[in-house]
Design a protein around this motif. Structure first.
Motif, PDB file in Angstrom:
ATOM      1  N   PRO A  58     -12.939 -10.726 -11.243  1.00  0.00           N
ATOM      2  CA  PRO A  58     -12.765 -10.107 -10.706  1.00  0.00           C
ATOM      3  C   PRO A  58     -10.936  -9.293 -11.121  1.00  0.00           C
ATOM      4  CG  PRO A  58     -13.060 -12.680 -10.477  1.00  0.00           C
ATOM      5  CD  PRO A  58     -14.162 -11.986 -11.309  1.00  0.00           C
ATOM      6  N   VAL A  59     -10.422  -8.791  -9.988  1.00  0.00           N
ATOM      7  CA  VAL A  59      -8.814  -8.346 -11.045  1.00  0.00           C
ATOM      8  C   VAL A  59      -7.702  -9.537 -10.132  1.00  0.00           C
ATOM      9  CG1 VAL A  59      -9.958  -6.511 -11.584  1.00  0.00           C
ATOM     10  CG2 VAL A  59      -8.681  -6.137  -9.320  1.00  0.00           C
ATOM     11  N   ALA A  60      -7.890  -9.845  -9.676  1.00  0.00           N
ATOM     12  CA  ALA A  60      -7.132 -11.224  -8.587  1.00  0.00           C
ATOM     13  C   ALA A  60      -7.633 -12.147  -8.841  1.00  0.00           C
ATOM     14  CB  ALA A  60      -6.748 -10.068  -7.566  1.00  0.00           C
ATOM     15  N   SER A  61      -6.974 -13.148  -8.705  1.00  0.00           N
ATOM     16  CA  SER A  61      -7.766 -14.255  -7.995  1.00  0.00           C
ATOM     17  C   SER A  61      -7.453 -14.604  -6.371  1.00  0.00           C
ATOM     18  CB  SER A  61      -7.174 -15.415  -8.816  1.00  0.00           C
ATOM     19  OG  SER A  61      -6.700 -15.621  -9.950  1.00  0.00           O
ATOM     20  N   GLU A  62      -8.428 -14.987  -5.815  1.00  0.00           N
ATOM     21  CA  GLU A  62      -7.939 -15.739  -4.347  1.00  0.00           C
ATOM     22  C   GLU A  62      -6.853 -16.171  -4.098  1.00  0.00           C
ATOM     23  OE1 GLU A  62     -11.011 -17.772  -1.688  1.00  0.00           O
ATOM     24  OE2 GLU A  62     -12.828 -16.704  -2.777  1.00  0.00           O
ATOM     25  N   GLY A  63      -6.428 -15.397  -3.150  1.00  0.00           N
ATOM     26  CA  GLY A  63      -5.301 -15.913  -2.128  1.00  0.00           C
ATOM     27  C   GLY A  63      -4.482 -14.899  -2.480  1.00  0.00           C
ATOM     28  N   HIS A  64      -2.844 -15.352  -2.116  1.00  0.00           N
ATOM     29  CA  HIS A  64      -2.021 -13.798  -2.065  1.00  0.00           C
ATOM     30  C   HIS A  64      -0.828 -13.935  -3.149  1.00  0.00           C
ATOM     31  CE1 HIS A  64      -2.773 -15.096   2.524  1.00  0.00           C
ATOM     32  NE2 HIS A  64      -2.616 -13.875   2.239  1.00  0.00           N
ATOM     33  N   GLY A  65      -0.448 -13.032  -3.426  1.00  0.00           N
ATOM     34  CA  GLY A  65       0.456 -12.613  -4.474  1.00  0.00           C
ATOM     35  C   GLY A  65       1.064 -11.555  -4.583  1.00  0.00           C
ATOM     36  N   ASN A  66       1.977 -11.046  -5.271  1.00  0.00           N
ATOM     37  CA  ASN A  66       2.484  -9.882  -5.906  1.00  0.00           C
ATOM     38  C   ASN A  66       2.862  -9.324  -7.638  1.00  0.00           C
ATOM     39  OD1 ASN A  66       5.740  -7.894  -6.358  1.00  0.00           O
ATOM     40  ND2 ASN A  66       4.991  -7.707  -3.666  1.00  0.00           N
ATOM     41  N   CYS A  67       2.088  -7.893  -7.651  1.00  0.00           N
ATOM     42  CA  CYS A  67       2.298  -7.711  -8.676  1.00  0.00           C
ATOM     43  C   CYS A  67       2.184  -6.059  -8.991  1.00  0.00           C
ATOM     44  CB  CYS A  67       1.227  -7.769  -9.463  1.00  0.00           C
ATOM     45  SG  CYS A  67      -0.600  -7.671  -8.869  1.00  0.00           S
ATOM     46  N   PRO A  68       2.785  -5.048 -10.071  1.00  0.00           N
ATOM     47  CA  PRO A  68       2.384  -3.977  -9.940  1.00  0.00           C
ATOM     48  C   PRO A  68       1.291  -3.385 -10.137  1.00  0.00           C
ATOM     49  CG  PRO A  68       3.829  -4.576 -12.129  1.00  0.00           C
ATOM     50  CD  PRO A  68       3.113  -6.002 -10.856  1.00  0.00           C
ATOM     51  N   ARG A  69      -0.079  -4.357 -11.322  1.00  0.00           N
ATOM     52  CA  ARG A  69      -0.826  -4.124 -11.285  1.00  0.00           C
ATOM     53  C   ARG A  69      -1.794  -5.221 -11.830  1.00  0.00           C
ATOM     54  NH1 ARG A  69      -0.730  -1.342 -17.058  1.00  0.00           N
ATOM     55  NH2 ARG A  69       0.725   0.250 -16.133  1.00  0.00           N
ATOM     56  N   PHE A  70      -3.565  -4.959 -11.247  1.00  0.00           N
ATOM     57  CA  PHE A  70      -4.819  -5.986 -11.295  1.00  0.00           C
ATOM     58  C   PHE A  70      -4.953  -5.926 -12.901  1.00  0.00           C
ATOM     59  CE2 PHE A  70      -3.104  -4.375  -7.226  1.00  0.00           C
ATOM     60  CZ  PHE A  70      -3.636  -5.480  -6.127  1.00  0.00           C
ATOM     61  N   THR A  71      -4.762  -6.905 -13.258  1.00  0.00           N
ATOM     62  CA  THR A  71      -5.826  -6.868 -14.363  1.00  0.00           C
ATOM     63  C   THR A  71      -7.095  -7.696 -14.539  1.00  0.00           C
ATOM     64  OG1 THR A  71      -3.105  -7.228 -15.693  1.00  0.00           O
ATOM     65  CG2 THR A  71      -5.140  -7.477 -17.275  1.00  0.00           C
ATOM     66  N   CYS A  72      -8.385  -7.470 -15.065  1.00  0.00           N
ATOM     67  CA  CYS A  72      -8.503  -8.351 -15.175  1.00  0.00           C
ATOM     68  C   CYS A  72      -9.196  -9.284 -16.091  1.00  0.00           C
ATOM     69  CB  CYS A  72     -10.351  -7.100 -15.191  1.00  0.00           C
ATOM     70  SG  CYS A  72     -11.676  -8.685 -15.399  1.00  0.00           S
ATOM     71  N   LYS A  73      -9.191 -10.977 -15.236  1.00  0.00           N
ATOM     72  CA  LYS A  73      -9.365 -11.646 -16.347  1.00  0.00           C
ATOM     73  C   LYS A  73      -9.750 -12.178 -17.527  1.00  0.00           C
ATOM     74  CE  LYS A  73     -10.033 -14.335 -13.082  1.00  0.00           C
ATOM     75  NZ  LYS A  73     -10.158 -15.987 -11.159  1.00  0.00           N
ATOM     76  N   TYR A  74     -11.199 -11.069 -17.192  1.00  0.00           N
ATOM     77  CA  TYR A  74     -12.393 -11.092 -18.110  1.00  0.00           C
ATOM     78  C   TYR A  74     -11.737 -10.685 -19.580  1.00  0.00           C
ATOM     79  CZ  TYR A  74     -17.062 -12.315 -19.621  1.00  0.00           C
ATOM     80  OH  TYR A  74     -18.851 -12.724 -20.591  1.00  0.00           O
ATOM     81  N   HIS A  75     -11.497  -9.101 -19.327  1.00  0.00           N
ATOM     82  CA  HIS A  75     -11.108  -7.866 -20.527  1.00  0.00           C
ATOM     83  C   HIS A  75     -10.083  -8.654 -20.582  1.00  0.00           C
ATOM     84  CE1 HIS A  75     -15.918  -9.263 -21.422  1.00  0.00           C
ATOM     85  NE2 HIS A  75     -15.906  -9.331 -22.445  1.00  0.00           N
ATOM     86  N   GLY A  76      -9.618  -7.613 -19.112  1.00  0.00           N
ATOM     87  CA  GLY A  76      -7.525  -7.378 -19.548  1.00  0.00           C
ATOM     88  C   GLY A  76      -8.092  -6.150 -18.798  1.00  0.00           C
ATOM     89  N   TRP A  77      -9.018  -5.238 -18.722  1.00  0.00           N
ATOM     90  CA  TRP A  77      -8.891  -4.271 -18.214  1.00  0.00           C
ATOM     91  C   TRP A  77      -7.719  -4.044 -16.567  1.00  0.00           C
ATOM     92  CZ3 TRP A  77     -13.578   0.247 -17.932  1.00  0.00           C
ATOM     93  CH2 TRP A  77     -14.430  -0.524 -19.044  1.00  0.00           C
TER      94      TRP A  77
END
Length: 392
Positions: A103-122
């Motif tokens: 996943p590139v975002a954890s379940e729930g709500h948030g605000n961000c300019p980009r999404f970063t994969c939690k595995y390798h950082g893409w």
């Protein structure tokens, strides 16, 4: 479908139900096979032919009010990411990195300019484009333009966000909802405050959803919670394609309406009567002044389970701690009634069906909403658009 009744006409019908002791009636009872609540093949067909093909209401405008806001969620077993980009456009994606599927975002709500994969950082932009590959010089050549997040058909309307869980599938909200979204538009839902959600689990999703579609059970199952306010076994149904607006008259509807001019009867929602608005296949919305509960039901990981998200909204945010405490109490009340009364009996029903005691269930003439729901579900499962559609 026929002519849509005005709310004043519906109120008059419900007044007649209470004063003359009758209700909306089907022509005959309906038989539903028990295997439909147990069979793994039907459970999979419901996911593939209904939940993955039809527009689902997945979020509210009030959940993503600002550019950069996002919601990551599970929908019928699929990881979904919904976000509002800097121009204000809402998009939906499968929450799955194109590198190794994390996943590139954890379940729930948030605000961000980009999404970063939690595995390798893409990292990915708000439009789903792949922006950067971590340590790209050692990874090797790839076409970033072909490696974005998989986008889902998505549209925002009447304060709600809809998506189809299949990439490139058609989405036509006007054709699907047949004017029903005008009802939500009139409520001004887009400007409401989102107060949060509660998650509950129960039996097969249809067992749970059946409970939202009738008031036949109010006197027996809800003697201290719903029945003191709402008449039992008094329901009025209006159809908008597969969707319904269900009217439930209050026990005091005669006193409420008879004291007012006939022209104002249609303005007495939450006074002389209540509506439950049903968005096929899985949403039940109860609009009330103090709190609104909108339930989203999804098939669980097995045929005998469901996952339900109870969303809570309000026209205005609580103005102080005292009002916040009242709102919290209302949320707890609605959640507790839904789970402790409706979902607990649902799990007992599931156990009963699994026992093999009976091969069929019955929906009576007075349970026309349940019949209509199952007629439409069967129509979609036939996967043949040449078949006549059910009519209320």
């Amino acid at each position: 479908m026929g002519r849509v009744e005005t709310i004043g006409e519906v109120a008059e019908q419900m007044l007649d139900y209470v004063e003359n002791q009758h209700t909306f009636m089907a022509d005959k009872p309906m038989i539903v096979p028990v295997r439909g609540y147990l069979d793994p093949d039907q459970w999979r067909a419901e996911i593939d032919l209904v939940f993955k093909r039809l527009p689902l209401m997945l979020a509210f405008t009030a959940e993503l009010p600002r550019p950069g806001d996002y919601k990551a969620m599970d929908a019928a077993g699929l990881p979904v990411l919904i976000n509002r980009d800097k121009a204000g456009k809402v998009r939906a994606f499968l929450n799955v990195c194109s590198h190794r599927g994390a996943p590139v975002a954890s379940e729930g709500h948030g605000n961000c300019p980009r999404f970063t994969c939690k595995y390798h950082g893409w990292s990915y932009g708000q439009d789903g484009r792949l922006l950067a590959v971590a340590e790209a010089s050692s990874f090797g050549e790839i076409d970033k333009s072909a490696r974005g997040l998989k986008e889902l058909p998505c549209e925002e309307r009447a304060g709600m966000i809809f998506a189809v869980l299949t990439p490139n599938a058609p989405i036509d909200l006007d054709a699907y909802y047949r004017g029903f979204l005008d009802d939500f538009e009139a409520l001004g839902l887009a400007d409401w405050t989102f107060l949060g959600s509660r998650e509950i689990h129960g039996a097969n999703w249809k067992i749970a959803f059946d409970g939202y579609l009738e008031g036949y059970h109010f006197a027996v199952l809800h003697p201290d919670t719903i029945h003191p306010r709402t008449a039992s076994n008094r329901m009025h149904y209006e159809a908008f394609g597969p969707h319904m607006r269900i009217g439930f008259p209050s026990r005091t509807i005669s006193d409420q309406l008879r004291a007012l001019p006939r022209a104002s009867w249609g303005e007495q929602e939450n006074k002389g009567f209540d509506f439950v608005r049903i968005l096929f296949p899985n949403v039940s919305a109860f609009i009330a002044p103090e709190i609104t509960q909108i339930a989203q039901l999804f098939p669980g990981p097995t045929p005998g389970t469901n996952r339900t998200v109870l969303n809570y909204l309000r026209r205005d945010p609580p103005k102080d701690d005292e009002e916040q405490a009242l709102v919290d109490a209302s949320i707890n009340f609605f959640r507790d009634v839904t789970y402790n009364e409706d979902y607990v009996i649902g799990m007992e029903i599931q156990k009963g069906l699994e026992s093999g005691a009976h091969d069929e269930l019955l929906f009576g003439r007075n349970e026309r909403g349940n019949q209509y729901f199952h007629e439409w579900l069967n129509w979609y499962l036939e996967d043949d658009t040449d078949l006549p559609q059910p009519v209320l």
